[in-house]
Design a protein around this motif. Structure first.
Motif, PDB file in Angstrom:
ATOM      1  N   ILE A 102      82.599 -16.252  47.283  1.00 14.35           N
ATOM      2  CA  ILE A 102      83.886 -16.956  47.428  1.00 14.35           C
ATOM      3  C   ILE A 102      84.781 -16.211  48.415  1.00 14.35           C
ATOM      4  N   ARG A 103      84.893 -14.908  48.252  1.00 16.62           N
ATOM      5  CA  ARG A 103      85.737 -14.103  49.156  1.00 16.62           C
ATOM      6  C   ARG A 103      85.221 -14.164  50.592  1.00 16.62           C
ATOM      7  N   ALA A 104      83.906 -14.139  50.752  1.00 16.74           N
ATOM      8  CA  ALA A 104      83.330 -14.225  52.104  1.00 16.74           C
ATOM      9  C   ALA A 104      83.644 -15.581  52.726  1.00 16.74           C
ATOM     10  N   GLY A 105      83.605 -16.633  51.916  1.00 17.89           N
ATOM     11  CA  GLY A 105      83.922 -17.966  52.419  1.00 17.89           C
ATOM     12  C   GLY A 105      85.384 -18.119  52.791  1.00 17.89           C
ATOM     13  N   ILE A 106      86.252 -17.484  52.047  1.00 19.84           N
ATOM     14  CA  ILE A 106      87.676 -17.497  52.400  1.00 19.84           C
ATOM     15  C   ILE A 106      87.876 -16.713  53.698  1.00 19.84           C
ATOM     16  N   ALA A 107      87.227 -15.566  53.792  1.00 20.97           N
ATOM     17  CA  ALA A 107      87.371 -14.718  54.980  1.00 20.97           C
ATOM     18  C   ALA A 107      86.853 -15.391  56.250  1.00 20.97           C
ATOM     19  N   ASP A 108      85.755 -16.156  56.140  1.00 20.30           N
ATOM     20  CA  ASP A 108      85.212 -16.777  57.350  1.00 20.30           C
ATOM     21  C   ASP A 108      85.769 -18.181  57.602  1.00 20.30           C
ATOM     22  N   GLN A 163      68.950 -13.497  42.924  1.00 16.29           N
ATOM     23  CA  GLN A 163      67.983 -14.223  43.746  1.00 16.29           C
ATOM     24  C   GLN A 163      68.662 -15.331  44.547  1.00 16.29           C
ATOM     25  N   ALA A 164      69.629 -16.004  43.939  1.00 11.59           N
ATOM     26  CA  ALA A 164      70.376 -17.060  44.638  1.00 11.59           C
ATOM     27  C   ALA A 164      71.105 -16.483  45.844  1.00 11.59           C
ATOM     28  N   GLY A 176      70.693 -17.431  49.724  1.00 17.55           N
ATOM     29  CA  GLY A 176      71.857 -18.183  50.157  1.00 17.55           C
ATOM     30  C   GLY A 176      72.175 -18.204  51.633  1.00 17.55           C
ATOM     31  N   GLY A 177      72.397 -17.094  52.232  1.00 20.31           N
ATOM     32  CA  GLY A 177      72.817 -17.077  53.635  1.00 20.31           C
ATOM     33  C   GLY A 177      74.329 -17.165  53.740  1.00 20.31           C
ATOM     34  N   SER A 178      74.837 -18.309  54.169  1.00 21.27           N
ATOM     35  CA  SER A 178      76.285 -18.487  54.324  1.00 21.27           C
ATOM     36  C   SER A 178      76.960 -18.516  52.946  1.00 21.27           C
ATOM     37  N   THR A 195      75.297 -19.930  49.556  1.00 14.34           N
ATOM     38  CA  THR A 195      75.189 -19.049  48.391  1.00 14.34           C
ATOM     39  C   THR A 195      75.781 -19.713  47.156  1.00 14.34           C
ATOM     40  N   ILE A 196      76.938 -20.330  47.293  1.00 15.36           N
ATOM     41  CA  ILE A 196      77.541 -21.042  46.156  1.00 15.36           C
ATOM     42  C   ILE A 196      76.628 -22.184  45.710  1.00 15.36           C
ATOM     43  N   ARG A 197      76.059 -22.906  46.650  1.00 12.97           N
ATOM     44  CA  ARG A 197      75.109 -23.979  46.295  1.00 12.97           C
ATOM     45  C   ARG A 197      73.945 -23.423  45.474  1.00 12.97           C
TER      46      ARG A 197
END
Length: 180
Positions: A122-128, A58-59, A63-65, A69-71
């Motif tokens: 996490i991987r998406a955040g590293i990639a972007d 659900q998070a 989340g979105g970005s 999502t981590i938040r």
């Protein structure tokens, strides 16, 4: 009730008699529902870890970005810890017993699924480029997760609402502790 006993007395020290007495039933009647104390432990933890997986899913949907999502994952994890203190304590304090009795096996699937939500974000955040690539993703993940789970033991944790505490950890982990 049994989760509270397991959390406070320890799984090994809690007897079927203790559980029956706390529930107001004859201890033997518990065997009509569970073949052993360990089956009861597995039932409690299985439902708990599935709840973690469900809330993590659900998070991610909210989340979105990657940062958002981590938040959301931080907030949901803290909410689960607050709402389910006894299964949380069982999982955190009884790792030796759980390992020795093969009780991690029934919760692996849900646990891995919950972990995958974190790792994808996490991987998406590293990639972007929104997360640093010079810190291995596993170190970031484990640092955040272990901090969240260990917070149940922090004596001053209750000074903060779950939302405020989540915001503080969000700032610490996503913005860092260095002054801007």
């Amino acid at each position: 009730m049994s989760a509270e006993l397991f959390a406070t007395k320890g799984i090994a020290s809690t007897t079927v008699r203790d559980i029956g007495n706390a529930a107001g039933v004859f201890p033997g009647s518990l065997y009509h529902h569970f073949t052993s104390k360990d089956e009861l432990v597995a039932e409690i933890l299985g439902g708990y870890v599935e709840e973690i997986r469900r809330r993590s899913e659900q998070a991610v949907l909210r989340g979105g970005s990657p940062k958002d999502t981590i938040r959301e994952l931080i907030k949901e994890t803290l909410t689960v810890i607050d709402e389910y203190p006894h299964p949380t304590a069982m999982l955190q304090n009884e790792r030796g017993y759980l390992r020795e009795h093969g009780l991690f096996e029934p919760i692996k699937k849900s646990s891995r699924a919950a972990r995958s939500y974190w790792m994808k974000a996490i991987r998406a955040g590293i990639a972007d480029g929104s997360f640093r690539e010079d810190i291995p993703e596993e170190i970031f993940y484990r640092s955040v997760r272990e901090s969240l789970w260990s917070s149940m033991h922090w004596p001053n944790r209750r000074r903060y609402s779950t939302s405020t505490f989540a915001d503080l950890l969000d700032k610490l982990f996503l913005a860092g502790f260095s002054a801007p």
